[in-house]
Design an enzyme around this catalytic site. Structure first.
Site, mmCIF file in Angstrom:
data_model
loop_
_atom_site.group_PDB
_atom_site.id
_atom_site.type_symbol
_atom_site.label_atom_id
_atom_site.label_comp_id
_atom_site.label_asym_id
_atom_site.label_seq_id
_atom_site.Cartn_x
_atom_site.Cartn_y
_atom_site.Cartn_z
ATOM 1 N N GLU A 186 0.875 -1.168 0.000
ATOM 2 C CA GLU A 186 0.000 0.000 0.000
ATOM 3 C C GLU A 186 0.917 1.223 0.000
ATOM 4 O OE1 GLU A 186 -2.202 0.833 3.571
ATOM 5 O OE2 GLU A 186 -3.524 2.251 2.549
ATOM 6 N N ARG A 192 5.534 -12.224 9.883
ATOM 7 C CA ARG A 192 6.290 -11.037 9.511
ATOM 8 C C ARG A 192 7.585 -10.972 10.295
ATOM 9 N NH1 ARG A 192 2.008 -7.091 10.779
ATOM 10 N NH2 ARG A 192 3.074 -5.965 9.149
ATOM 11 N N LYS A 204 4.712 0.686 10.399
ATOM 12 C CA LYS A 204 4.697 1.940 9.637
ATOM 13 C C LYS A 204 4.264 3.096 10.517
ATOM 14 C CE LYS A 204 3.678 0.365 4.936
ATOM 15 N NZ LYS A 204 2.609 0.320 3.904
#
Length: 561
Positions: free
Chosen positions: A37, A262, A272
Site C-alpha cells: 500500500e 512477519r 509503519k
RNA sequence: AGCCGGGUAGUGUAGUGGUAGCACAACGGCCUUUGGAGCCGUCCGCUCGGGUUCGAAUCCCGGCCCGGCUGCCA
C-alpha cells in the site's frame, strides 16, 4: 537477477508450491505478487516479503508482479509510490511490464459487486459505523442482522448506483456482503465491501467516491492478475475464509492465499505507524535517515542489496512469531563488505604524533593493499611524513594488561609504514594528552621487521599534512532495548530511544578518498565500514556514514578486565 | 471467554515414522602488517502428559504456554 537456486533453503511455502507443481496445479505456473500500500516507505520487513515473492518467482521460473494496493486515497500518496518502485528495483528485482495498481481495477471490481448484489449476496446498509459495530457483536457474543439486510435486489442495485454517483455523504451507507452474522469468525459477519469516501485519489482523481475495502479488493486483484500463490502475513489468516468466499461466490479464478510470519528485529520498531511517528516528530531526519530500518535508510547507511537479500534468505520463512537478532543483519553486511569494500585509513579522534627523527619537510609514498580479500584490487600509495594522526584510543599512558597498542616506551607498527616507539607525552594545563613524540626505525619501512623482532600492535594513521578533513557520522542502534515494542512496563517505544544513536565527529582520511562518490563504501581499517553520504557529501566536504563497526575483540577483552 | 494459528539449542530455521542438521550469538584455540578476515573446536534443543508403533520432533488424544481477530485501515 541471477539467483543461486540451490542455496535457497526450503520452507513451508516452497513445499506447498513443490506439491502444487507435482499435481500440475495451475498448469505448472507460479505467479506471485508484492502488493504494497503506498502509504509509507518500505522497510526491512517488506524486504523479507519482496525477497520471498520475487525469489520464488525466479526460482520456479515464474513471474512476480509489483502491484500497488491503492484502495484508500485518504492515506496514500504518489511520493510513496515512487520510493517503493526505487527500493524494490534497488534490491535487485524486476517486474518487466507488470507494474499494476488496484485502482486500475475499480471498474471491474464494481461490476463484480453488482454481480454479487444480483445474486442476493450483498446489500446496501444504512446503519452508521457505530451501529454496525454494535450489531457486529463481540468475540464471544453473536452479531445480529441489520434491518436493511433484506432489501430487494432492485433497491440494492439502485442504492449502490447512487452511492457511486455521489448522492450520499461519507459514512452514510456501505455495501456489505451477506454472509453470516453469527459466524465465530468476525470477518464473516457481513463485512463491508465499499465505503463512501469523497476523496481525491492520487491516480483516479475524483472519478470515484466509493472505495473497495481490502478484503473485497485483494482477492479480486489477485484473481484478475491470475496469481497462483497469494502470500501475505499472519494477521490475514482469519481473512482467508472471506478471501475464499468472495472468489467462490463470484466463480472467479481463485488463487491460494498463504500466510507467513512477519519480520521482527531486536532493537528495532517495524510498524509503519511508529516509523511515521519517528519521522514526523523529528526523532530522525526523514524516512531515509541511516538509523531507520527502511530500505532507503539502509541504503544510505551503506547496506548493499546483496547483504539484505542474504539476510532475508537466512532468516527463513515460517508461521511462528519470531524476533531475529539484529546481529544477523550486521553479520550479513560485514560479510559482504569484507569481500568487496576497499580498505583505506582514516582517523576519527585524532591524536597528533611527531616523529622526531623523521626529517622535516619530507614526504614519501608507501604502498598499501586495497583489499587483502581481493588480490585483484591492487595497491595504492599513501603519503607519510613527520607529523601524523593516530587514534586517541590507540594510545594509553598507563596501558592495561593485554593492551597491545602504543604506550610510553612501547613500539608498535604503523600499518604499511614504520615501527615507532613512543618517547614522550605532551599534556595541556588540564592534564589532557595533546601530542606524542616518537622515534621511528628507518629499517622497518613498509612495516616489516628486517631483524625479525615482533611488535604486538599495528595501528592506523594518516599524515597530518596530507589527510583530508571529513565529517563522519557514527551511528548506533536507534533503540536502546532489544524489544522496544514489548511495552512490558506500559512504556512507549520512544522512551527507549538511544540518545547516542548518532555522534558526529570531524576526522581525517587519507587523500585517496578525495572526491569519493556518493554511496561508495569503504572499510576504514580497524574501525568499520563507511559509506559516502548520498545527500550531504560534496567534493569540498566529504561526509561519511558509519555502516557498521568491525567486530571488536579488544572491546570484549577490556570489558572483562 | 469464542474462533483461528503456532510451540525444535540463547536467537532463528531444516527435518513430515528410522533416533536432530544449519546459521547467527556465546566461549576456547590457531593464524594474522586490520585485536579485521579466515580456520579449528566447545557449549546448548524436539512445550508437557498419555496413546499408536519394532521405532515418534514427525501420527492420535488431552493439558500448558504464546500470537492474531470485535476499522466504513491494509
Amino acid at each position: 537477477m541471477t539467483t543461486n537456486e540451490s542455496s535457497i533453503p526450503t520452507d513451508f511455502i516452497r513445499n506447498i508450491i513443490n506439491e502444487d507443481l507435482r499435481n500440475n496445479k495451475n498448469d505448472g505456473r507460479v505467479h506471485t505478487r508484492f502488493p504494497p500500500e503506498p502509504n509509507g516507505y518500505l522497510h526491512i520487513g517488506h524486504a523479507k516479503s519482496i525477497c520471498l515473492n520475487f525469489g520464488i518467482a525466479a526460482q520456479y521460473n515464474g513471474l512476480c508482479n509489483l502491484r500497488f494496493d491503492d484502495t484508500n486515497p485518504s492515506k496514500e500518496e504518489e511520493e510513496y509510490v515512487q520510493s517503493i518502485i526505487e527500493d524494490v528495483r534497488w534490491l535487485g528485482f524486476d517486474w518487466d511490464d507488470r507494474l499494476f495498481y488496484a485502482s486500475d481495477y475499480f471498474e471491474q471490481m464494481y461490476e463484480y459487486a453488482v454481480q454479487l448484489v444480483k445474486a442476493g449476496k450483498a446489500y446496501v446498509d444504512d446503519l452508521s459505523a457505530d451501529e454496525i459495530k454494535e450489531y457486529r457483536g463481540t468475540l464471544t457474543s453473536l452479531g445480529k442482522e441489520s434491518p436493511y439486510r433484506n432489501r430487494s435486489v432492485e433497491e440494492n442495485l439502485d442504492l449502490l448506483e447512487r452511492m457511486r454517483a455521489g448522492e450520499f455523504e461519507n459514512g452514510s451507507r456501505v455495501l456489505r456482503a451477506k454472509i453470516d452474522m453469527s459466524s465465530p469468525n468476525l470477518n464473516l459477519r457481513d463485512p463491508a465491501m465499499y465505503r463512501i469516501l469523497h476523496a481525491e485519489h492520487h491516480r483516479t482523481g475524483d472519478k470515484w467516491c466509493i472505495y473497495p475495502m481490502y478484503d473485497w479488493a485483494h482477492g479480486l486483484e489477485d484473481s484478475i492478475e491470475m496469481i497462483t500463490h497469494s502470500i501475505c502475513t499472519l494477521e490475514f489468516e482469519d481473512h482467508r475464509p472471506l478471501y475464499d468466499w468472495f472468489l467462490d461466490e463470484l466463480g472467479a479464478y481463485h488463487p491460494q492465499q498463504i500466510e507467513f510470519a512477519r519480520l521482527n528485529l531486536t532493537y528495532t520498531v517495524m510498524s509503519k505507524r511508529k516509523l511515521l511517528q519517528l519521522v514526523e516528530e523529528g526523532y530522525v531526519n526523514g524516512w531515509d535517515d541511516p538509523r531507520m530500518p527502511t530500505i532507503s535508510g539502509l541504503r544510505r547507511r551503506g547496506y548493499t542489496p546483496e547483504s539484505i537479500r542474504t539476510f532475508c534468505e537466512r532468516i527463513g520463512i515460517a508461521k511462528t512469531d519470531s524476533t531475529i537478532d539484529i546481529a544477523l543483519l550486521e553479520h550479513c553486511i560485514r560479510e559482504d563488505l569484507n569481500k568487496r569494500a576497499p580498505r583505506v585509513m582514516g582517523v576519527l579522534r585524532p591524536l597528533r604524533v611527531v616523529i622526531d627523527n623523521y626529517p622535516e619537510n619530507e614526504k614519501e609514498e608507501l604502498d598499501a593493499i586495497n583489499n587483502p580479500e581481493d588480490p585483484d584490487a591492487g595497491i595504492r600509495k599513501v603519503p607519510f611524513s613527520r607529523v601524523i594522526y593516530i587514534e586517541q584510543d590507540d594510545f594509553r599512558e598507563d596501558p592495561p594488561k593485554k593492551f597491545f597498542r602504543l604506550a610510553p616506551g612501547r613500539e608498535v607498527r604503523l600499518r604499511y609504514a614504520y615501527f615507532i616507539t613512543c618517547t614522550d607525552v605532551v599534556k595541556d594545563e588540564h592534564g589532557e594528552i595533546v601530542e606524542l613524540h616518537c622515534t621511528y626505525d628507518p629499517a622497518s619501512r613498509g612495516g616489516n621487521s628486517p631483524d625479525g623482532r615482533k611488535v604486538k600492535g599495528t595501528i592506523h594513521w594518516v599524515s597530518a599534512d596530507h589527510a583530508i578533513e571529513a565529517e563522519v557520522r557514527l551511528y548506533d542502534r536507534l533503540l536502546a532495548v532489544a524489544n522496544p515494542a514489548g511495552d512490558e512496563n506500559g512504556k512507549d517505544f520512544k522512551s527507549y530511544l538511544n540518545p547516542d544513536s548518532l555522534e558526529t565527529v570531524t576526522g581525517y582520511v587519507e587523500p585517496s578518498l578525495a572526491g569519493a562518490a556518493p554511496l561508495s563504501r569503504y572499510q576504514f581499517e580497524r574501525l568499520g565500514y563507511f559509506c559516502v553520504d548520498s545527500q550531504d557529501s560534496t567534493k569540498e566536504k566529504l561526509v561519511f556514514n558509519r555502516t557498521i563497526t568491525l567486530r571488536d575483540s579488544w572491546a570484549k577483552i577490556e570489558q572483562k578486565l
